[in-house]
Design a protein around this motif. Structure first.
Motif, PDB file in Angstrom:
ATOM      1  N   PRO A  11     -14.719  34.253  11.447  1.00 30.55           N
ATOM      2  CA  PRO A  11     -15.172  35.590  11.019  1.00 30.55           C
ATOM      3  C   PRO A  11     -16.328  35.499  10.027  1.00 30.55           C
ATOM      4  CG  PRO A  11     -13.116  35.028   9.942  1.00 30.55           C
ATOM      5  CD  PRO A  11     -13.439  33.873  10.825  1.00 30.55           C
ATOM      6  N   THR A  12     -17.460  35.019  10.516  1.00 31.23           N
ATOM      7  CA  THR A  12     -18.626  34.822   9.637  1.00 31.23           C
ATOM      8  C   THR A  12     -19.782  35.717  10.058  1.00 31.23           C
ATOM      9  OG1 THR A  12     -19.358  33.001  11.052  1.00 31.23           O
ATOM     10  CG2 THR A  12     -18.028  32.422   9.140  1.00 31.23           C
ATOM     11  N   GLY A  13     -19.517  36.691  10.938  1.00 32.90           N
ATOM     12  CA  GLY A  13     -20.584  37.601  11.365  1.00 32.90           C
ATOM     13  C   GLY A  13     -20.046  38.501  12.453  1.00 32.90           C
ATOM     14  N   ASN A  14     -20.889  39.377  12.939  1.00 31.09           N
ATOM     15  CA  ASN A  14     -20.489  40.223  14.069  1.00 31.09           C
ATOM     16  C   ASN A  14     -20.551  39.405  15.345  1.00 31.09           C
ATOM     17  OD1 ASN A  14     -20.181  42.627  12.573  1.00 31.09           O
ATOM     18  ND2 ASN A  14     -22.413  42.888  12.564  1.00 31.09           N
ATOM     19  N   PHE A  41      -8.177  33.765  14.012  1.00 30.98           N
ATOM     20  CA  PHE A  41      -9.374  33.664  13.182  1.00 30.98           C
ATOM     21  C   PHE A  41      -9.471  32.269  12.579  1.00 30.98           C
ATOM     22  CE2 PHE A  41      -8.597  38.294  13.156  1.00 30.98           C
ATOM     23  CZ  PHE A  41      -9.811  38.679  13.725  1.00 30.98           C
ATOM     24  N   ASP A  42     -10.526  31.571  12.931  1.00 26.10           N
ATOM     25  CA  ASP A  42     -10.779  30.242  12.370  1.00 26.10           C
ATOM     26  C   ASP A  42     -11.515  30.443  11.048  1.00 26.10           C
ATOM     27  OD1 ASP A  42      -9.586  29.225  14.595  1.00 26.10           O
ATOM     28  OD2 ASP A  42     -11.311  28.104  15.337  1.00 26.10           O
ATOM     29  N   ASP A  43     -10.720  30.738  10.020  1.00 31.01           N
ATOM     30  CA  ASP A  43     -11.324  31.144   8.743  1.00 31.01           C
ATOM     31  C   ASP A  43     -11.072  30.141   7.639  1.00 31.01           C
ATOM     32  OD1 ASP A  43      -8.634  31.569   8.560  1.00 31.01           O
ATOM     33  OD2 ASP A  43      -8.757  33.572   7.710  1.00 31.01           O
ATOM     34  N   THR A  44     -11.132  28.844   7.982  1.00 30.27           N
ATOM     35  CA  THR A  44     -10.924  27.837   6.931  1.00 30.27           C
ATOM     36  C   THR A  44     -12.154  27.708   6.038  1.00 30.27           C
ATOM     37  OG1 THR A  44     -11.666  26.112   8.437  1.00 30.27           O
ATOM     38  CG2 THR A  44      -9.297  26.447   8.277  1.00 30.27           C
ATOM     39  N   ARG A  73      -4.257  33.760  11.506  1.00 28.03           N
ATOM     40  CA  ARG A  73      -5.362  33.343  10.642  1.00 28.03           C
ATOM     41  C   ARG A  73      -5.117  31.923  10.184  1.00 28.03           C
ATOM     42  NH1 ARG A  73      -8.336  37.527   7.925  1.00 28.03           N
ATOM     43  NH2 ARG A  73      -7.705  39.449   8.926  1.00 28.03           N
ATOM     44  N   GLN A  74      -6.112  31.076  10.324  1.00 33.66           N
ATOM     45  CA  GLN A  74      -5.933  29.695   9.880  1.00 33.66           C
ATOM     46  C   GLN A  74      -5.708  29.624   8.373  1.00 33.66           C
ATOM     47  OE1 GLN A  74      -9.135  27.355  11.699  1.00 33.66           O
ATOM     48  NE2 GLN A  74      -7.715  26.955  13.381  1.00 33.66           N
ATOM     49  N   ARG A 177     -13.933  18.393   4.663  1.00 29.04           N
ATOM     50  CA  ARG A 177     -15.177  18.318   3.891  1.00 29.04           C
ATOM     51  C   ARG A 177     -14.921  17.762   2.492  1.00 29.04           C
ATOM     52  NH1 ARG A 177     -15.119  23.616   5.862  1.00 29.04           N
ATOM     53  NH2 ARG A 177     -16.538  24.015   7.594  1.00 29.04           N
ATOM     54  N   ALA A 178     -15.994  17.394   1.811  1.00 24.24           N
ATOM     55  CA  ALA A 178     -15.862  16.829   0.452  1.00 24.24           C
ATOM     56  C   ALA A 178     -15.232  17.825  -0.522  1.00 24.24           C
ATOM     57  CB  ALA A 178     -17.224  16.370  -0.052  1.00 24.24           C
ATOM     58  N   ASP A 179     -15.354  19.124  -0.240  1.00 25.69           N
ATOM     59  CA  ASP A 179     -14.712  20.104  -1.136  1.00 25.69           C
ATOM     60  C   ASP A 179     -13.244  20.330  -0.776  1.00 25.69           C
ATOM     61  OD1 ASP A 179     -14.706  21.631   1.148  1.00 25.69           O
ATOM     62  OD2 ASP A 179     -15.988  23.233   0.380  1.00 25.69           O
ATOM     63  N   GLY A 180     -12.732  19.525   0.170  1.00 20.45           N
ATOM     64  CA  GLY A 180     -11.321  19.605   0.535  1.00 20.45           C
ATOM     65  C   GLY A 180     -11.042  20.601   1.649  1.00 20.45           C
ATOM     66  N   SER A 181     -12.034  21.380   2.082  1.00 22.26           N
ATOM     67  CA  SER A 181     -11.775  22.384   3.130  1.00 22.26           C
ATOM     68  C   SER A 181     -11.774  21.725   4.518  1.00 22.26           C
ATOM     69  CB  SER A 181     -12.813  23.508   3.050  1.00 22.26           C
ATOM     70  OG  SER A 181     -14.095  23.021   3.386  1.00 22.26           O
ATOM     71  N   TYR A 182     -11.033  22.329   5.412  1.00 19.22           N
ATOM     72  CA  TYR A 182     -10.939  21.805   6.778  1.00 19.22           C
ATOM     73  C   TYR A 182     -12.047  22.367   7.651  1.00 19.22           C
ATOM     74  CZ  TYR A 182      -6.183  20.281   5.747  1.00 19.22           C
ATOM     75  OH  TYR A 182      -5.084  19.657   5.214  1.00 19.22           O
ATOM     76  N   LEU A 183     -12.637  21.527   8.470  1.00 17.11           N
ATOM     77  CA  LEU A 183     -13.406  22.074   9.594  1.00 17.11           C
ATOM     78  C   LEU A 183     -12.364  22.562  10.600  1.00 17.11           C
ATOM     79  CD1 LEU A 183     -15.315  19.407   8.567  1.00 17.11           C
ATOM     80  CD2 LEU A 183     -16.779  20.646  10.158  1.00 17.11           C
ATOM     81  N   TYR A 184     -12.744  23.367  11.584  1.00 19.35           N
ATOM     82  CA  TYR A 184     -11.696  23.939  12.431  1.00 19.35           C
ATOM     83  C   TYR A 184     -11.102  22.921  13.417  1.00 19.35           C
ATOM     84  CZ  TYR A 184     -14.888  24.124  16.310  1.00 19.35           C
ATOM     85  OH  TYR A 184     -15.736  23.767  17.308  1.00 19.35           O
ATOM     86  N   THR A 185     -11.736  21.738  13.520  1.00 17.49           N
ATOM     87  CA  THR A 185     -11.342  20.761  14.549  1.00 17.49           C
ATOM     88  C   THR A 185      -9.850  20.423  14.554  1.00 17.49           C
ATOM     89  OG1 THR A 185     -13.502  19.797  14.113  1.00 17.49           O
ATOM     90  CG2 THR A 185     -12.022  18.553  15.567  1.00 17.49           C
TER      91      THR A 185
END
Ligand code: GLU
Length: 446
Positions: A11-14, A41-44, A73-74, A177-185
């Motif tokens: 959910p990063t745009g229309n 929603f892949d909202d990680t 929602r992820q 990622r280095a900030d600890g967040s997940y890519l959706y993979t």
């Protein structure tokens, strides 16, 4: 077999017509097989994901006629991802890397310069404890890569047929990622397993991901779901669609008054072996559609073609199906008006233009009556029958004018059309005349 499918937008745009294609193909497969459609929603990516976009996507899907059996929602499922991450670390398949984006970029450039594919060299696997400590002391945070098995991954793709990918030509993917967040993979694989997804249908830009995710599925679940990768849509000039291309967003199409059915048919059938054609409803589209009809190369999307499909659909649309929307547009001409003008509009809001011509008079850009026709108009006015009028009035009136003036064909009809509508093209006047009524008609002839 009932397929459990999912549409998994970030959910990063229309969403645009290309995203709608993915959603709709999933939906059609779910209704065709009696399965279920999950909206996930892949909202990680907390930075870029916004709730208003998620809401917007739900609204867009609803407009298209897609009714998710389940919405996920992820961001609500982090605990599961953390648990599996630990498992992968314990298995020794997830390893920390400390390269910066710049360092990785330079590595890739060197590889290209030497004619090598830009595949990650796994340098981080041979870091010593001291090197890691030194990086940590510098304040560097690791990102984490999944160590791929260098084997061949093969699957039977629902669209593309037999596929194979040699995993030694694929970089170990970054999962965290280095900030600890997940890519959706990784979350995507975990969700697909937990939610019982049986078929992943997505754009063919994900083919390489499938090799990676296939390995994760096998590791975590023993087997992968079926995969189908559909072709992508490009703009009329051949560029890839992006969420920034506002004009191709579903929202703008809805606001511009396109029929959701036209958008759905167009988004699905373009780039298949079936011609784009008007269909009664989503069920008819589901009957016509099959994954193996989807072509393997990109398809150009042209708004003009959507416009003509939209017009063809409106030309066959019954009054009841649009009555509410007409009323909302301020068009109160009822069924007779709709039947008179539906063949002359491309989009529903165009009905308002014709309604204004009936109600408020000729438009600003109306073609003026020619002075040369003054006598003709006077005659026409004289011969105008009294009300009540019906569909036969036009015929009897123009027959009388013809007899009196000797005019026929275009010379007879065009000046009347111009006087009554201000346009040289438009609805059948036999249907339009009774809607206009005696008073307006005589005013416009005078
Ligand atoms: N969030 C991903 C995307 O929008 C999902 C891909 C997938 O369907 O697995 O590209």
């Amino acid at each position: 077999m009932p397929e459990i499918v999912r549409f998994a937008p970030s959910p990063t745009g229309n969403i645009h017509i290309g995203n709608a294609r993915t959603a709709l193909i999933n939906w059609l497969v779910s209704i065709k097989t009696g399965g279920a459609f999950i909206l996930r929603f892949d909202d990680t990516d907390q930075e870029r994901s916004r709730d208003e976009y998620a809401q917007g996507i739900a609204t867009d899907l609803d407009w298209l006629g897609i009714k998710p059996a389940r919405v996920e929602r992820q961001s609500a499922r982090m605990a599961s991802y953390d648990e599996v991450t630990q498992k992968l670390k314990d298995m020794g398949r997830l390893y920390p890397c400390y390269e910066t984006a710049d360092e990785l970029d330079r590595k890739r450039k060197r590889q290209r310069a030497r004619g090598l594919p830009p595949v990650y060299d796994r340098a981080a696997l041979s870091l010593t404890d001291e090197q890691i400590k030194a990086y940590e002391a510098e304040g560097r945070k690791p990102h984490w890569r999944f160590q791929l098995d260098h084997k061949t991954v093969a699957w039977q793709d629902g669209v593309r047929g037999a596929q194979t990918i040699e995993c030694d030509s694929v970089s170990d993917p970054v999962l965290i990622r280095a900030d600890g967040s997940y890519l959706y993979t990784l979350p995507s694989v975990i969700d697909d397993i937990d939610m019982g997804v049986t078929m992943v249908i997505r754009g063919d830009d994900h083919v390489t991901n499938t090799a990676v995710q296939n390995q994760l599925f096998e590791l975590l679940n023993g087997k992968a779901p079926a995969f189908s990768h559909h072709n992508l849509l490009t703009s009329a000039t051949g560029e890839g669609l992006s969420k920034r291309l506002g004009s191709l967003s579903l929202r703008s199409m809805r606001e511009d008054g396109y029929e959701s059915l036209a958008v759905a048919i167009f988004a699905v059938l373009i780039g298949t072996s079936e011609p784009v054609q008007p269909l009664a409803d989503m069920t008819a589209l589901a009957e016509l559609f099959a994954l193996d009809k989807v072509s393997r190369s990109a398809s150009k999307f042209d708004m003009a073609d959507l416009g003509s499909l939209n017009a063809r659909i409106l030309h066959e649309t019954a009054y009841d199906a649009v009555a509410d929307r007409l009323e909302a547009l301020g068009v109160n001409g009822g069924e007779a008006f709709w039947l008179a003008i539906r063949g002359n509009i491309e989009r529903l809001p165009d009905a308002k233009v014709w309604w204004d011509i009936v109600e408020t008079g000729l438009p600003d850009d109306a073609i003026g009556k020619s002075g040369d026709d003054a006598e003709f108009y006077a005659k026409a006015l004289e011969l105008l029958p009294n009300e009540p009028w019906d569909e036969t009035t036009w015929k009897s009136w123009t027959t009388a004018i013809k007899a009196e003036t000797g005019r026929k064909g275009k010379g007879l009809f065009m000046p009347l059309r111009v006087a009554l509508t201000g346009r040289s093209h438009g609805p059948e006047l036999a249907a339009f005349l009774p809607i206009l009524g005696y008073q307006r008609t005589s005013d416009r002839l005078s």
